[in-house]
Design an enzyme around this catalytic site. Structure first.
Site, PDB file in Angstrom:
ATOM      1  N   VAL A  77      38.084  46.547  54.084  1.00 59.12           N
ATOM      2  CA  VAL A  77      36.946  46.750  53.188  1.00 59.12           C
ATOM      3  C   VAL A  77      35.577  46.753  53.640  1.00 59.12           C
ATOM      4  CG1 VAL A  77      38.525  45.618  51.212  1.00 59.12           C
ATOM      5  CG2 VAL A  77      37.201  44.053  53.014  1.00 59.12           C
ATOM      6  N   TYR A 170      31.256  30.584  56.136  1.00 59.75           N
ATOM      7  CA  TYR A 170      32.032  30.953  55.167  1.00 59.75           C
ATOM      8  C   TYR A 170      31.586  30.507  53.939  1.00 59.75           C
ATOM      9  CZ  TYR A 170      36.301  30.646  51.971  1.00 59.75           C
ATOM     10  OH  TYR A 170      37.253  30.971  51.037  1.00 59.75           O
TER      11      TYR A 170
HETATM   12  P1  NAD Z   1      44.926  35.073  53.305  1.00 63.69           P
HETATM   13  O1  NAD Z   1      44.426  35.131  54.589  1.00 63.69           O
HETATM   14  O2  NAD Z   1      46.492  34.500  52.874  1.00 63.69           O
HETATM   15  O3  NAD Z   1      45.236  36.661  52.615  1.00 63.69           O
HETATM   16  C1  NAD Z   1      44.184  37.516  52.672  1.00 63.69           C
HETATM   17  C2  NAD Z   1      44.643  39.038  52.725  1.00 63.69           C
HETATM   18  O4  NAD Z   1      43.346  39.947  53.051  1.00 63.69           O
HETATM   19  C3  NAD Z   1      45.463  39.049  53.921  1.00 63.69           C
HETATM   20  O5  NAD Z   1      46.578  39.972  53.644  1.00 63.69           O
HETATM   21  C4  NAD Z   1      44.509  40.190  54.756  1.00 63.69           C
HETATM   22  O6  NAD Z   1      45.467  41.069  55.638  1.00 63.69           O
HETATM   23  C5  NAD Z   1      43.745  40.841  53.958  1.00 63.69           C
HETATM   24  N1  NAD Z   1      42.482  40.982  54.701  1.00 63.69           N
HETATM   25  C6  NAD Z   1      41.628  40.219  55.453  1.00 63.69           C
HETATM   26  N2  NAD Z   1      40.660  40.917  55.701  1.00 63.69           N
HETATM   27  C7  NAD Z   1      40.700  42.222  55.202  1.00 63.69           C
HETATM   28  C8  NAD Z   1      39.813  43.473  55.307  1.00 63.69           C
HETATM   29  N3  NAD Z   1      38.804  43.556  56.084  1.00 63.69           N
HETATM   30  N4  NAD Z   1      40.142  44.500  54.663  1.00 63.69           N
HETATM   31  C9  NAD Z   1      41.333  44.401  53.936  1.00 63.69           C
HETATM   32  N5  NAD Z   1      42.181  43.344  53.527  1.00 63.69           N
HETATM   33  C10 NAD Z   1      41.604  42.057  54.483  1.00 63.69           C
HETATM   34  O7  NAD Z   1      43.938  34.474  52.113  1.00 63.69           O
HETATM   35  P2  NAD Z   1      44.143  33.614  50.934  1.00 63.69           P
HETATM   36  O8  NAD Z   1      44.066  32.106  50.875  1.00 63.69           O
HETATM   37  O9  NAD Z   1      45.192  34.489  49.899  1.00 63.69           O
HETATM   38  O10 NAD Z   1      42.826  34.029  50.120  1.00 63.69           O
HETATM   39  C11 NAD Z   1      42.389  35.121  49.257  1.00 63.69           C
HETATM   40  C12 NAD Z   1      40.924  34.737  48.893  1.00 63.69           C
HETATM   41  O11 NAD Z   1      40.752  33.693  48.416  1.00 63.69           O
HETATM   42  C13 NAD Z   1      40.085  34.962  49.944  1.00 63.69           C
HETATM   43  O12 NAD Z   1      38.536  35.760  49.457  1.00 63.69           O
HETATM   44  C14 NAD Z   1      39.502  33.562  50.256  1.00 63.69           C
HETATM   45  O13 NAD Z   1      38.413  33.332  50.912  1.00 63.69           O
HETATM   46  C15 NAD Z   1      39.592  33.102  48.955  1.00 63.69           C
HETATM   47  N6  NAD Z   1      40.028  31.473  48.632  1.00 63.69           N
HETATM   48  C16 NAD Z   1      41.159  30.985  49.148  1.00 63.69           C
HETATM   49  C17 NAD Z   1      41.293  29.715  49.098  1.00 63.69           C
HETATM   50  C18 NAD Z   1      42.434  29.156  49.672  1.00 63.69           C
HETATM   51  O14 NAD Z   1      42.681  27.573  49.546  1.00 63.69           O
HETATM   52  N7  NAD Z   1      43.629  29.638  50.038  1.00 63.69           N
HETATM   53  C19 NAD Z   1      40.319  28.940  48.510  1.00 63.69           C
HETATM   54  C20 NAD Z   1      39.184  29.404  47.906  1.00 63.69           C
HETATM   55  C21 NAD Z   1      38.994  30.883  48.119  1.00 63.69           C
END
Ligand code: NAD
Length: 268
Positions: A77, A170
């Site tokens: 992305v 972040y």
């Molecule tokens: P995760 O790391 O389990 O999954 C993220 C996915 O995004 C992975 O499959 C990774 O390969 C993909 N990714 C990373 N960089 C990328 C790029 N440059 N291009 C395309 N794909 C890319 O993360 P998650 O916990 O599922 O989080 C998803 C979203 O939710 C994120 O934006 C994160 O900041 C947000 N979030 C997560 C939490 C939590 O507690 N898990 C809380 C608040 C917000």
């Protein structure tokens, strides 16, 4: 005058996404994977976008096993040409794009006084620029269709400074997602494209599960739970209703809004 209420389809039918086409970035695991399943179960065809090809393919295969039309798409992305190719691939397969879920993101803990510049740049590139590039490419086709739903994954960290870990970069990137959501919402509302966001609290993904088993995670978990009124982590299933709501016609009058789903963390 017509009575809109009496003419409306039954409420649960209005949540359905039959005939809609969605893409979910970061769909290969965690929250994005849960979003892809939810949108597909509600009737949409789903492009599962991830930079990790094997994960995108695995999740697309899971969806197909449920009878959902799915397509794995590999894209980073942070790269405008790959993002454009992602939208072109969806348009080539289905001829339309109704729902864009810009969810790919990375997290990292750094003491700000020693954080390397390259780490700052990487965080902003994925979490902020990546969301913008995706929204931009999605909106080009949605604006010409006169309708579209863009849903960005922000975080409760857009609203608060987490503790005890240090994560200024972040938090800043996610606060940027929040204001980008409002700004794009205002810009595109007159032409039918709605832009909203979802802000999860600490959510139990596979990575979070692995983390809380390690010594550093075991040390942090009690702090997080103590600050969460519900005293537990969220599950990815707790976020699925929100994405279907924001993707469906029931939320058509909502734009520029953020849905915080955090077990009450931001209340205190
Ligand atoms: P995760 O790391 O389990 O999954 C993220 C996915 O995004 C992975 O499959 C990774 O390969 C993909 N990714 C990373 N960089 C990328 C790029 N440059 N291009 C395309 N794909 C890319 O993360 P998650 O916990 O599922 O989080 C998803 C979203 O939710 C994120 O934006 C994160 O900041 C947000 N979030 C997560 C939490 C939590 O507690 N898990 C809380 C608040 C917000």
């Amino acid at each position: 005058m017509a009575d809109k209420l009496l003419e409306a389809k039954p409420i649960l039918e209005r949540f359905r996404l039959d005939g809609r086409v969605a893409l979910v970035t970061g769909g290969g695991q965690g929250i994005g994977r849960a979003f892809a399943h939810a949108l597909g179960e509600a009737g949409a065809a789903v492009a599962v976008v991830d930079m990790a090809a094997a994960s995108a393919e695995a999740v697309a295969a899971e969806l197909e096993r449920k009878g959902i039309e799915a397509l794995p798409v590999v894209a980073d992305v942070t790269r405008a040409e790959q993002v454009q190719r992602m939208v072109d691939t969806v348009m080539k397969r289905w001829g339309r794009l109704t729902i864009g879920v810009n969810n790919a993101g990375i997290a990292g803990w750094f003491d700000s006084e020693t954080m390397p510049e390259a780490e700052w740049d990487k965080m902003m590139a994925v979490n902020l620029k990546g969301v913008f590039l995706c929204a931009q490419a999605e909106a080009r086709v949605m604006l010409s269709a006169g309708y579209g739903k863009i849903i960005n994954t922000a975080s409760m960290s857009a609203h608060i400074a987490n503790t005890p870990q240090n994560q200024a970069a972040y938090n800043t990137s996610k606060a940027g997602v929040l204001h980008m959501t409002r700004s794009l919402a205002a810009e595109w509302a007159p032409r039918g494209v709605r832009v909203n966001s979802i802000s999860p609290g600490y959510t139990r993904t596979q990575l979070v599960n692995e983390f809380i088993e390690k010594p550093i995670g075991k040390e942090k978990l009690p702090h997080w739970l103590a600050r969460t009124p519900m005293n537990c982590l969220g599950e990815v299933t707790d976020l699925q209703g929100a994405v279907v709501y924001l993707a469906s016609e029931v939320s058509d009058f909502m734009t520029g809004h953020d849905m915080i789903i955090d077990g009450g963390y931001c209340v205190w």
